[in-house]
Design a protein around this motif. Structure first.
Motif, short mmCIF file in Angstrom:
data_model
loop_
_atom_site.label_atom_id
_atom_site.label_comp_id
_atom_site.label_asym_id
_atom_site.label_seq_id
_atom_site.Cartn_x
_atom_site.Cartn_y
_atom_site.Cartn_z
N TYR A 118 -0.55 6.60 -5.52
CA TYR A 118 0.20 7.65 -5.71
C TYR A 118 1.71 7.67 -5.42
N SER A 119 2.47 7.54 -6.16
CA SER A 119 3.93 7.26 -5.87
C SER A 119 4.93 8.24 -6.32
N GLU A 120 5.83 8.76 -5.53
CA GLU A 120 6.75 9.76 -6.33
C GLU A 120 7.55 9.08 -7.08
N LYS A 121 7.95 7.79 -6.75
CA LYS A 121 8.71 6.81 -7.71
C LYS A 121 8.28 6.75 -8.96
N THR A 122 6.95 6.86 -9.20
CA THR A 122 6.38 6.65 -10.67
C THR A 122 6.07 8.10 -11.24
N GLY A 123 6.59 9.24 -10.43
CA GLY A 123 6.32 10.40 -11.00
C GLY A 123 4.70 10.84 -11.15
N ASP A 124 4.14 10.68 -10.02
CA ASP A 124 2.64 10.87 -9.99
C ASP A 124 2.46 12.15 -9.25
N ASP A 125 1.57 13.00 -9.96
CA ASP A 125 1.32 14.31 -9.20
C ASP A 125 0.14 14.45 -8.32
N LEU A 126 0.36 14.61 -7.03
CA LEU A 126 -0.70 14.37 -5.82
C LEU A 126 -1.94 15.18 -6.26
N SER A 127 -1.82 16.53 -7.04
CA SER A 127 -2.76 17.34 -6.87
C SER A 127 -3.53 16.94 -8.36
N VAL A 167 -10.05 5.26 1.10
CA VAL A 167 -9.01 5.35 1.66
C VAL A 167 -8.06 5.76 0.27
N LEU A 168 -7.25 6.91 0.79
CA LEU A 168 -6.23 7.37 -0.07
C LEU A 168 -4.73 6.81 0.10
N VAL A 169 -4.10 6.46 -0.92
CA VAL A 169 -2.81 5.64 -0.72
C VAL A 169 -1.89 6.47 -1.66
N ALA A 170 -0.98 7.14 -0.88
CA ALA A 170 0.25 7.87 -1.38
C ALA A 170 1.52 7.93 -0.73
N ASP A 171 2.61 7.96 -1.57
CA ASP A 171 3.71 7.76 -0.67
C ASP A 171 4.66 9.39 -0.65
N GLU A 193 -8.00 19.00 -2.20
CA GLU A 193 -9.35 19.72 -2.44
C GLU A 193 -10.34 18.74 -3.36
N LEU A 194 -9.76 18.23 -4.39
CA LEU A 194 -10.59 17.53 -5.37
C LEU A 194 -11.09 16.27 -4.66
N VAL A 195 -10.25 15.79 -3.76
CA VAL A 195 -10.60 14.42 -3.24
C VAL A 195 -11.56 14.71 -2.26
N LEU A 196 -11.36 15.80 -1.35
CA LEU A 196 -11.79 15.97 -0.25
C LEU A 196 -13.29 16.41 -0.65
N LYS A 197 -13.60 17.47 -1.57
CA LYS A 197 -14.88 17.83 -2.08
C LYS A 197 -15.94 17.02 -1.75
N PRO A 198 -15.92 15.48 -2.67
CA PRO A 198 -17.24 14.81 -2.39
C PRO A 198 -17.24 14.26 -1.00
N ILE A 199 -16.10 14.06 -0.14
CA ILE A 199 -16.10 13.53 1.12
C ILE A 199 -17.12 14.57 2.12
N ILE A 200 -16.57 15.92 1.93
CA ILE A 200 -17.30 16.66 2.78
C ILE A 200 -18.63 16.84 2.33
N GLN A 201 -18.97 17.02 0.91
CA GLN A 201 -20.39 17.38 0.67
C GLN A 201 -21.17 16.16 0.93
N LEU A 222 -9.58 6.94 -5.09
CA LEU A 222 -9.59 6.19 -3.73
C LEU A 222 -10.03 4.80 -3.93
N GLY A 223 -9.57 4.25 -2.48
CA GLY A 223 -10.13 2.54 -2.59
C GLY A 223 -11.11 2.69 -1.36
N HIS A 224 -11.61 1.65 -1.14
CA HIS A 224 -12.54 1.46 -0.10
C HIS A 224 -12.50 0.17 1.06
N ALA A 225 -12.57 0.66 2.15
CA ALA A 225 -12.68 -0.41 3.24
C ALA A 225 -13.95 -0.48 4.12
N ALA A 226 -14.48 -1.67 4.70
CA ALA A 226 -15.49 -1.66 5.21
C ALA A 226 -15.46 -1.12 6.55
N LYS A 227 -14.21 -0.96 7.26
CA LYS A 227 -14.11 -0.43 8.58
C LYS A 227 -12.39 -0.44 8.60
#
Lengths: 85, 559
Positions: free
Chosen positions: B326-335, B246-250, B260-268, B342-347
């Motif tokens: 990842y939040s705009e309010k705290t000045g994070d950079d999504l890239s 699970v990706l959490v960002a606003d 790309e960095l996040v999706l790479k392991p997902i795809i592979q 990422l977090g994890h959910a069972a379903k």
């Protein structure tokens, strides 16, 4: 058909773009890149390094399209070519 | 007889505007008997309207009100009646406002007991004035202080006599609070049994005529998929994945390459991912194209709600799935986001308008969740508005992992609104009962303390003021029971002859005597306690009032 001077006539290659990781990019994503892929149809009289049949990447901002006897072609100048594959 | 003349409706008032030019607005003053007489008459009016709803034989009240659907409301709910009342006389109206505040506080704290609170307030004030008038030698300040002291004793006694709520009594508490609707009581009890005692139950309006409940064991987000192309269960129109990152960002994902960095392991590694982030149209299309053509297992949803609520909810989600938010309010950079964020959910189950996350322990930290829940309970205890409290409860529920929603239906808007109020009350009452326990109902707990208990002997020295206070409290504590019987057309002497045992009482519904708790005639301790405490607070305020300043106004018939 013989282009004059530094002009080059090319034909765009439309293909699906996939990144190394395997992510498929949509046409609009691919469109956001400044440089596009094309195949050279004919090169101008003063063009030395580029030959018909070469696959190149060119700066799409400086390209113009035209229709010659029913075919769509793109016209660029030699200096707009960045890479010859 | 108190009744509102119909021409009053056509009167309007105007502050004496010709004085306005002077730079001040003139006031009307009222003192002593005149002031208190008006206050009392205001309270009497309010109380008369509200108290007829008390108990199993309570009556319905019909209210004309522009704030309600179709301009009218039918209710058996004391709060609704009280809220609808504003009086034309400014001083009477002040009294109404004070009592409404107290009643409202009881309702916010305990979810029920508005009517009890108003009945107690009226009784305390009337009895208090009786004593003051009958014995002018009494020191008023001392009397009021004694009132508070005696009421504290009663509250202590109530707390000691509270009994823990068992599963079978849960239905009774819910049924009573829903004004004796067995069906509603059953629904509420079954929902609480499913979500557990720490679980949260909320009430919503149903789109159909039916009243039913739904429970979710997991985290629910009120947002659906961004594109119908994510659907993988065509039958239900849902996207269902198990073992999901699970990706959490606003902040808006404007370019797919940011991920790309996040999706790479997902795809592979052929994993699945749920994106909770705003995505621009192009990114949604690209993701959908990848799902359709490239066989990736992705689903994207919008973050829930708006503004500060969104920020809070997203933090909750991040904590419960163990993601970095990842939040705009705290000045994070999504890239810069990468796989370990990422977090994890069972379903996850994503439908067109809601998403349910079933939690896993793979990445979340239970201690962090517990800490956050504890913080939210603190905030809940401090929140003053019902809307804030409800919002906090929803958040607690989503973190602890059990939420039940009761959808209230009705054939007409009117019926639905009336039922909604009752169900909402009942749910709050059950929550209160789970928190502090229960007492014998039907006003019996207070009545028993007034008539049988010996706690008042502890008051020393027994001077005139203290004795008067004890007598006022004793008389007032009987008021709710009296009112419940009056509404049923009975007298106390008709049904209570031998009443030495606290649990022993008269069941109005069956018309028999017995152990009230066993018969299911119960009240949550918290409701009774809050009603009494708030009533005392208002009564003391009004009894200690000697001068009242109001805006001067004239009433003229509307042209």
């Amino acid at each position: 058909m013989k282009p004059i001077g530094k002009y080059i006539v090319i034909s765009n290659i439309e293909e699906e773009v996939k990144t190394d990781t395997g992510l498929l990019l949509s046409a609009r994503d691919a469109d956001e890149f400044r440089y596009k892929k094309a195949k050279v149809v004919a090169s101008g009289t003063d063009v030395i390094h580029i030959h018909p049949g070469d696959v190149i990447h060119y700066d799409k901002g400086h390209s113009f399209t035209m229709v010659i006897s029913g075919h769509h072609y793109t016209i660029i100048q030699e200096r707009d070519v960045v890479i010859v594959l | 007889m108190l009744h509102i003349r119909c021409e009053d409706v056509y009167l309007w008032y105007q502050i004496k505007s010709n004085y306005m030019n002077l730079g001040y607005s003139p006031k009307d003053l009222a003192f002593d008997e005149e002031a208190q007489g008006k206050l009392v008459s205001g309270i009497k009016k309010l109380s008369k309207a509200v108290k007829s709803t008390l108990g199993p034989s309570g009556n319905t009240v019909l209210i004309e009100s522009p704030h309600h659907t179709h301009g009218l409301t039918v209710t058996k709910d004391g709060v609704t009646v009280a809220k609808s009342i504003d009086l034309i006389d400014p001083i009477e109206n002040l009294a109404v406002k004070i009592v409404k505040q107290a009643a409202d506080r009881t309702a916010t704290e305990a979810g029920d007991g508005t009517t009890t609170s108003i009945v107690l307030t009226e009784a305390l004030i009337l009895n208090g004035l009786d004593h003051l008038n009958a014995n002018p030698a009494l020191n008023r300040t001392e009397l009021l202080r004694s009132l508070v002291e005696v009421s504290d004793l009663v509250v202590d006694k109530l707390k000691k006599s509270g009994k823990k709520l068992t599963n079978s009594m849960l239905t009774d508490v819910a049924t009573i609070s829903a004004n004796n609707d067995k069906n509603i009581g059953g629904i509420i009890a079954s929902v609480y049994k499913e979500v557990g005692k720490t679980g949260i139950v909320t009430v919503e309006r149903s789109q159909s005529t039916e009243t039913y409940a739904e429970t979710t064991l997991g985290l629910k987000i009120d947002r659906g998929y961004l594109s119908p192309l994510f659907i993988n269960d065509q039958k239900k129109d849902e996207c269902v994945y198990e073992d999901v990152m699970v990706l959490v960002a606003d902040m808006e994902i404007s370019n797919i390459l940011q991920l790309e960095l996040v999706l790479k392991p997902i795809i592979q590694e052929n994993k699945k991912i749920l994106l909770i982030a705003p995505c621009n149209v192009n990114v949604v299309n690209t993701l959908a194209a990848n799902v359709m053509k490239n066989n990736l297992k992705i689903v994207a949803i919008q973050p829930p709600s708006f503004g500060y609520k969104q920020h809070e909810l997203m933090q909750d989600i991040a904590v419960s799935v163990g993601a970095t938010y990842y939040s705009e309010k705290t000045g994070d950079d999504l890239s810069l986001i990468n796989y370990s964020d990422l977090g994890h959910a069972a379903k996850v189950i994503v439908s067109s308008d809601k998403t349910i996350l079933i939690k896993s322990t793979a990445r979340s930290n239970q201690a962090a969740i517990d800490e956050r829940v504890a913080q939210l309970w603190d905030a809940h205890a401090q929140a003053a508005k019902k809307a804030d409290k409800d919002f906090l409860l929803e958040r607690i529920a989503s973190l602890t992992g059990g939420i039940g929603v009761i959808y209230v239906g009705g054939n007409t808007d009117l019926e639905q609104k009336e039922l909604y109020d009752r169900v909402d009350d009942a749910v709050c009452a059950v929550r209160s009962a789970l928190e502090e326990g229960i007492l014998p109902g039907s006003g019996r707990a207070l009545h028993h303390i007034a008539t049988q208990d010996t706690i008042f002997d502890a008051i020393v020295p027994q001077n005139a003021e203290k004795l008067a206070a004890i007598s006022i409290i004793k008389q007032s504590l009987q008021a709710p029971l009296n009112q419940i019987l009056t509404n049923a057309g009975l007298e106390v002497s008709d049904v209570y002859v031998d009443d030495s045992d606290i649990g022993f009482g008269y069941n109005l519904k069956t018309g028999s005597h017995g152990d009230l708790i066993k018969m299911g005639v119960v009240d949550p301790l918290k409701v009774t306690r809050c009603a009494l405490q708030n009533a005392i607070s208002v009564a003391v305020t009004i009894l200690s009032t000697n001068a009242i300043v109001t805006m001067a106004r004239v009433y003229e018939p509307q042209p």
